[in-house]
Design an enzyme around this catalytic site. Structure first.
Site, PDB file in Angstrom:
ATOM      1  N   HIS A 431       0.824  -1.211   0.000  1.00  0.00           N
ATOM      2  CA  HIS A 431       0.000   0.000   0.000  1.00  0.00           C
ATOM      3  C   HIS A 431       0.861   1.266   0.000  1.00  0.00           C
ATOM      4  O   HIS A 431       2.057   1.244   0.334  1.00  0.00           O
ATOM      5  CB  HIS A 431      -0.970   0.018   1.177  1.00  0.00           C
ATOM      6  CG  HIS A 431      -0.326   0.083   2.538  1.00  0.00           C
ATOM      7  ND1 HIS A 431       0.060   1.274   3.122  1.00  0.00           N
ATOM      8  CD2 HIS A 431      -0.006  -0.888   3.429  1.00  0.00           C
ATOM      9  CE1 HIS A 431       0.572   1.034   4.314  1.00  0.00           C
ATOM     10  NE2 HIS A 431       0.553  -0.263   4.530  1.00  0.00           N
ATOM     11  N   CYS A 450       2.362  -5.020   7.055  1.00  0.00           N
ATOM     12  CA  CYS A 450       2.139  -4.775   5.629  1.00  0.00           C
ATOM     13  C   CYS A 450       3.343  -4.062   5.025  1.00  0.00           C
ATOM     14  O   CYS A 450       4.204  -3.555   5.736  1.00  0.00           O
ATOM     15  CB  CYS A 450       0.877  -3.949   5.425  1.00  0.00           C
ATOM     16  SG  CYS A 450      -0.642  -4.904   5.665  1.00  0.00           S
TER      17      CYS A 450
END
Length: 532
Positions: A431, A450
């Site tokens: 992301h 992440c």
């Protein structure tokens, strides 16, 4: 930008696990006769059964042996009327090199080694088979199966470092048949290893030679913290010697003068260790250069073990290497581009796994994980009743006694303006991030697990290049929306999240990185401590 050499396997192979799958019995091939056989020497089936009993082979190992000789009507594979076959000589050298390079005594059979050394040196002819010759033949076949299991599948269980990338598949039987099918087998074309493995193995051999030469004395750390262009001193001279020993062709002298050639060489060396290329000799560089050579050799062995696990890489793929803090995009086995990444901190390790990237989500909501709600959001809410509104968050329900919270699309959204999904049970994805300043850091383990991307727009443009309706202008507009926009890729792209702390890059330079999660140490306990 640092470059990564593609980890790809060029030989498709299939593995039949010794004790997991049922092995189908192969019937004897009676079409092979003394007239059309490669050799008239043959194993007696009773002798083979006696060998199986004497060696106490497992059921699967015994069936492998029976199948191999049934498929060739019991004719010899390793020995012919004129002595050792070319295949036997190739295998003997491979086994010898492996024992020497990896210091693995488990594949050293002293009696077999002495016999092979004798046969390699002598011109020997065999007119008929006898029990001694049959035992040598059978021993070589059994040893080959053990060799494949150790040298190409690896010795450590990947689960010890939570490595969830499906393991490379190998069939010892297929490899043996392949070896026998070639009159003059070339190990470079036959071995089921990738080019990266071969390159790193050559570096291992070079480091053994360097260790033997004794040219690895520690470089003393002086009071002067930095050395730069124009400086003089003993440290400058010692760094030149070290870089020469490491193979840097730019350094032509060992004078204690910091010249332009040394600055250029230092920049290159800093990149090899993951430092910003300032061209200045500082404490970080000296610390990296002073790592004991035995530790570097162990680091190479650990990463060679991991490279044995890697499956065949697809033609098009994305590889994120955690210790390198870099993401690489490959197409036709060539690197298309790379970018910096931020990975999970030690307390929130990014998981090592693979999957296929299927969706891009522009202007995403961030559904805050329950662990973060409990540890961070609730305490913040108790301190400030307007915390959710001030951070563009909202509560949309409750679950297991906890509020379900999400952050709405916007410039301050923790996921930035786009995320890339490859479904997995670890809730990990790529992301964007509003915290762009983190990419200027050398060490970038800051996330909750992440992977944050330095250039998310570049990746989105690349992935949607085969969908003409998604122009750069439309992508830019979608990233400024106030609601989520989901896009499904026409062709999912394989993603590999890996953990390599040593590799050879596309410029032929050996790279090392820190063991940020302690995975090297865990593997060292498996590979080395038991042998000490």
């Amino acid at each position: 930008m640092r470059k990564w050499l593609l980890i790809c396997f060029l030989l498709p192979v299939v593995f039949i696990a010794c004790n997991r799958n049922k092995i189908v019995k192969i019937e004897r091939d009676i079409s092979i006769t003394p007239v059309n056989s490669v050799t008239r020497l043959a194993v007696d089936s009773l002798q083979m059964e006696q060998y199986i009993q004497t060696q106490k082979l497992t059921d699967s190992a015994a069936q492998y042996l029976r199948n191999f000789y049934n498929s060739r009507n019991f004719q010899y594979a390793w020995v012919g009327e004129k002595g050792l076959t070319e295949q036997a000589r190739v295998f003997y050298q491979l086994n010898k090199d492996y024992v020497d390079n990896f210091r693995d005594s488990s594949l050293l059979d002293v009696a077999l080694d002495k016999k092979m050394e004798l046969l390699m040196k002598e011109d020997t002819t065999f007119k008929k088979s006898d029990s001694t010759l049959s035992n040598l033949e059978l021993k070589l076949t059994s040893h080959f199966f053990n060799y494949v299991s150790t040298a190409y599948e690896g010795k450590v269980n990947p689960e010890v470092i939570q490595w969830h990338i499906p393991r490379k598949k190998i069939s010892a039987v297929v490899l043996l048949d392949s070896l026998m099918a070639h009159k003059n087998p070339n190990p470079e074309n036959w071995e089921p290893v990738n080019q990266q493995y071969r390159l790193l193995k050559k570096e291992l051999e070079r480091y053994y030679s360097l260790q033997k030469s004794g040219k690895w004395a520690p470089i003393p750390i002086t009071a002067k913290k930095k050395h730069q262009l124009g400086d003089t001193g003993v440290t400058v001279s010692l760094v030149k010697k070290r870089l020469q020993a490491l193979g840097d062709s730019l350094i032509l002298d060992t004078l204690p003068e910091f010249d332009q050639a040394l600055k250029t060489a230092v920049k290159s060396t800093q990149q090899q260790y993951g430092f910003n290329p300032t061209g200045t000799i500082d404490a970080s560089l000296l610390k990296a250069l002073n790592v004991p050579i035995q530790k570097r050799i162990e680091q190479l062995l650990i990463n060679l073990e991991r490279m044995r696990w890697m499956p065949i890489m697809p033609v098009k793929s994305i590889l994120a290497n955690i210790p390198e803090y870099q993401l690489h995009v490959f197409e036709d086995h060539k690197q298309v581009f790379s970018m910096g990444i931020v990975v999970g901190k030690a307390a929130n390790k990014t998981v090592i796994f693979s999957n296929k990237l299927r969706n891009i989500v522009f202007s995403p909501y961030w559904n805050v994980p329950a662990s973060i709600v409990r540890k961070e959001i609730l305490p913040a809410m108790s301190r400030n009743r307007n915390y959710l509104a001030s951070t563009n968050m909202e509560q949309i329900g409750t679950s297991n006694g906890l509020p379900v919270i999400r952050q709405k699309p916007g410039d301050n959204n923790s996921l930035g303006r786009v995320k890339f999904l490859f479904p997995n049970s670890y809730d990990i994805y790529f992301h964007d991030t509003p915290a762009k300043s983190l990419f200027s850091e050398e060490k970038r383990a800051f996330s909750h697990g992440c992977i944050r991307l330095e250039q998310p727009v570049k990746l989105a443009d690349y992935l949607l290049a085969d969908q003409p309706s998604w122009t750069p202008e439309r992508i830019a507009k979608a990233m400024k929306s106030n609601k989520e926009i989901w896009v499904t890729l026409k062709t999912p792209v394989p993603v590999f999240i890996t953990y390599f702390t040593a590799w050879v890059d596309q410029d032929g330079r050996l790279n090392f990185r820190d063991d940020i999660y302690g995975h090297d140490q865990t593997m060292a306990e498996q590979l080395f401590l038991a042998a000490k």
